[in-house]
Every structure is written in C-alpha cells, then in structure tokens.
Design a protein around this motif. Structure first.
Motif, short mmCIF file in Angstrom:
data_model
loop_
_atom_site.label_atom_id
_atom_site.label_comp_id
_atom_site.label_asym_id
_atom_site.label_seq_id
_atom_site.Cartn_x
_atom_site.Cartn_y
_atom_site.Cartn_z
N VAL A 61 -12.22 2.46 -0.41
CA VAL A 61 -10.81 2.24 -0.08
C VAL A 61 -10.68 1.36 1.16
O VAL A 61 -9.95 0.36 1.16
N LEU A 110 -3.53 3.59 -4.93
CA LEU A 110 -3.14 3.22 -3.57
C LEU A 110 -2.52 1.84 -3.49
O LEU A 110 -2.10 1.41 -2.41
N GLN A 119 -2.78 7.26 6.25
CA GLN A 119 -3.16 6.76 4.94
C GLN A 119 -4.65 7.00 4.68
O GLN A 119 -5.06 7.27 3.54
N ALA A 137 -6.43 9.08 1.70
CA ALA A 137 -7.54 8.57 0.91
C ALA A 137 -8.68 9.58 0.86
O ALA A 137 -9.29 9.79 -0.19
N VAL A 148 0.85 -1.18 0.00
CA VAL A 148 0.00 0.00 0.00
C VAL A 148 0.89 1.24 0.00
O VAL A 148 1.78 1.38 0.83
N ASN A 149 0.66 2.13 -0.94
CA ASN A 149 1.47 3.33 -1.04
C ASN A 149 1.30 4.18 0.22
O ASN A 149 0.18 4.49 0.63
#
Length: 448
Positions: free
Chosen positions: A323, A371, A338, A342, A132-133
């Motif tokens: 997400v 992502l 994160q 998002a 996951v970025n």
C-alpha cells in the motif's frame, strides 16, 4: 513402430512468470530506446495492446477475489466447529492471530516509511487524479464495517463489510448445528471452486506481467528497478524482525519456551514453507513438531489447521508494504489514520487468504483497488512475487507453531516435561516420537 515417448515435464508457473518478466523487460527496454510514449506508433498501437494484456489479468482477478474472500472466511469460521470451542480456545486463537497480524502489518508500515522503497521514481504526473479513500472517526469506521446491505457491499467490492458479514454468517451456521451441514458443505465447495478459478486465472499471469512490465519499462526506463530491489529488501527485513524478534518475545514471555529448543524442531517446517510457498506443505510436519514441544493434540489439531488459513503474518507484512509502496510511486503522502486503516484491512484480509501460492498477489490487487490506487505497483511486484512470497509463507508457518505453544501455555496445558525432553532429542528420537504419535492416532505419515 512408434516408440513410446516420455511425457514432457510441465513448466512451473514460477518459471513462466519469470519468462514473462524477462520478456517484458527486453521488449520494454527496446520500446523505451525507440522513444517510448513519445513515439507515435508505439503510443498508438503497441502500448494499448500491451496494456490490454495486463488489464485483462487484473480484471479477471477482480472478478474472482470478492467471492473468494467471502466463501473462504465463512468456511474458516465454520471450521471452528462449535460455540463452546469458540468461547475457549477459539476466541483466544483468533485474538492471537489478529493481534500478531496487526503487529506484523505495523512492522511493514514502519520500515516502508523509513526506507521508502517507492521514492526512487514517481510513475506519471497523476497524483491529482487519484482520490485515496479516507478513513472516518473511530465510531463511524466501526459502523461502516457493518454492511447495511451485504449484497451492495459485494457488488461494490467493499471488503471490510464483506469480511464482517462472512464472519457473522459463519458463526450463525455453527449455531444452527447439524441442519446447517449441507450449507456449510456447499460453501466449502464454492470456496474450492474459487480456488480452481484462481488456478485458471494464474495461468495468464505471465502474459499480464509481460504486458505491464513492458509498458512500465517502455515508459519510465530502467529507473523502475531501484524501487523493486528496495521493496524486496524491506519485505525480507520486516519478516526477519517478525520471526526473530516478535516470535522470540512470544516464545520467551508467553509460551516460556527456549528459543533454541523451538528452532531445533521448527526449522524443518520453516524450510518446507520457504521452499514450497504454501503453509500446506509445512502443515504435516508442524502437526508433529507441536506435540514434540508439549502442545496437547486437542490444541495443535485445532490451532495449526486453522492457522494455515487465518494466521498470515507474513502476508500482512506484504499487504502493508504494498500500500505505501504504491503511494510512494505516485508521490502520495498517506496520513497516519489512513495507514492504520491499511494495517487493519491487511490484517482482516489475511484471515481470508488460504494457503495457496500467489494468493497474496491476488488479494493485494483488491486491497489497492479498495483504497483507490492504480495497480502499477502490482505490475512491478508480480514478477518477483515468488521471491518475497517465500519469506511470507515461512513466517506464516512458523507463526502457527508459535501460536499453538502460546495458546497451550495460556491454557495451562503445555507439557513442560515433554518440552524439556524435546531439548535433548536426537533425530532418531524425534522419528521414534513421531511414529508413536502416528500409531496412537492411527495416522499414516505419507505426507511427511
């Protein structure tokens, strides 16, 4: 003699998607009953073909979504018209759109963290294979939003730098003035072309839904339906909170408008958007409702058409939920940082979503890809997207009218006398008022 035959009524895309969904469920159930992935013939021959159908649809979406967002955001920026309008009404309107979008995305994130619709089943044992970025610090994050090479960002599908570049290019075209008109017209034409491509691609959604659902159900069984039903419930609850709660607060404390009076006039645009799944269907009625509620035409004629493209609170909710839904399906715990990324990405992407059915489904594919997620969650949601899209679109259309009222109130230009009269209007008086506005503007009311 050959008798004339009546033309066959074309089946709607929604019905085709539903047929694909049901077909995928039936085939997937049979494949799961026969052993699913443990059956050598199914695993070697049937699943690869079904996966190809789904992946073809996803690949086509990824092909068009980057230029779609680029051209739409440039076109939205150019639609502001001039820098003076941007400095007054424009900046306040855009700020209001972004703020309400962040609130909407935050509501979605909070509810999906509490209810956790994706926890009913974990798709595969591949959490370790998903990268996951991650988000960096605040300064680096802001810098990363500014592309060092816009063409590299376009090639990589890096959405936030693309959005920033598109906004700057749109504002630059406004500053150039009349000389930029051919370019602006060309960009609008390209945006229209992207939408036409989307209509072509949407035609194969039923096959993609069929393939992806058949593989998912064939592999994991009927357990996948629990998360889908929870997803629908979370999405509708979040939209209800946005409309009843947040919009109610905006109307009460910013616009200072009676909520009952507002809904007396705004219910019809809400219902049109809910039924048609596009704010374009509600826009003609919204353009009449706003003057009835005391919004000057200068403000309503600017805010409402722009809002049909840039004010997508319901879509923000969906982006935020999808997400975390995908993360939960894979057993991934996203850190708060994160999730904030998002929410921010969802808000900015929503600015590029035009009022087109199924567009949220298209853009969410890119959001998950950016992502680092696989796209199985899209497969589960695609078949029921029309159901949740009704909530998104009606929230979007209602938010446009709320924003127009708030901006008029902030500007000190909301006609309180007309607002008081609106509270007492009968249906006949509403129609008479609309006819008077049409006569003043020289407009026809055929769209209504």
């Amino acid at each position: 003699m050959v008798l004339p035959t009546a033309g066959k009524k074309k089946m709607s895309l929604v019905k085709k998607i539903f047929i694909g969904l049901i077909g995928g469920i039936i085939v997937g159930y049979i494949l799961n009953f026969l052993g699913g992935a443990n059956n050598e013939i199914i695993a070697a021959y049937i699943f690869p073909f079904l996966s190809f159908l789904g992946n073809l649809f996803i690949r086509l979406i990824r092909m068009v979504v980057v230029p779609l967002v680029l051209f739409c955001i440039i076109d939205a920026a150019v639609s502001l018209g001039d820098i003076k309008k941007l400095r007054t009404i424009g900046l306040k309107t855009i700020a209001f759109f972004l703020a309400s979008g962040m609130i909407a995305a935050s509501i979605g994130l909070i509810l999906v963290n509490i209810i956790q619709p994706g926890r009913g089943i974990q798709i595969g044992e591949i959490e370790s294979n998903i990268t996951v970025n991650q988000i960096s610090g605040p300064y680096e994050t802001i810098l990363n939003m500014i592309p060092t090479n816009p063409f590299a960002s376009l090639s990589a599908g890096d959405m936030l730098p693309i959005i920033v570049f598109a906004l700057f290019l749109g504002l630059a075209l406004i500053a150039i003035g009349e000389k930029a008109a051919p370019v602006a017209k060309g960009i609008k034409t390209l945006a229209d072309a992207m939408f036409r491509m989307i209509t072509f691609i949407l035609g194969i959604i039923p096959f993609g839904v069929f393939g992806l659902m058949a593989v998912a159900l064939g592999t994991y069984g009927v357990e996948i339906f629990g998360p889908v039903l929870k997803f629908i419930a979370v999405d509708y609850l979040a939209n209800f909170i946005m409309v009843a709660g947040v919009y109610g607060l905006f109307l009460t404390f910013i616009a200072k408008v009676n909520i009952r009076t507002f809904w007396k006039h705004a219910f019809e645009p809400w219902l049109l958007a809910f039924s048609a799944c596009t704010t374009n269907a509600a826009l003609p009625r919204s353009m009449k409702v706003a003057p009835r509620l005391g919004v000057p035409k200068e403000i309503s004629n600017f805010v409402l058409p722009l809002g049909a493209t840039a004010n997508m609170n319901g879509t923000c909710i969906y982006f935020a939920i999808i997400v975390l839904f995908a993360a939960q399906l894979y057993g991934i715990d996203l850190p708060i940082s994160q999730q904030i990324l998002a929410a921010g990405t969802a808000t900015l992407l929503s600015v590029g979503c035009a009022a087109t059915p199924q567009i949220g489904l298209v853009i969410s594919t890119t959001l998950l890809t950016s992502l680092g997620f696989p796209l199985d969650a899209i497969a589960l949601v695609a078949g029921i997207y029309r159901i949740v899209d009704q909530a998104h679109t009606s929230t979007n259309a209602t938010g446009d009218i709320v924003t127009a009222l708030c901006i008029a109130s902030i500007q000190g230009e909301l006609d309180r006398e007309q607002l008081a009269a609106a509270a007492k209007m009968t249906p006949a008086e509403m129609a008479e008022f609309d006819a008077k506005i049409d006569a003043e503007d020289g407009l026809l009311s055929e769209a209504c």
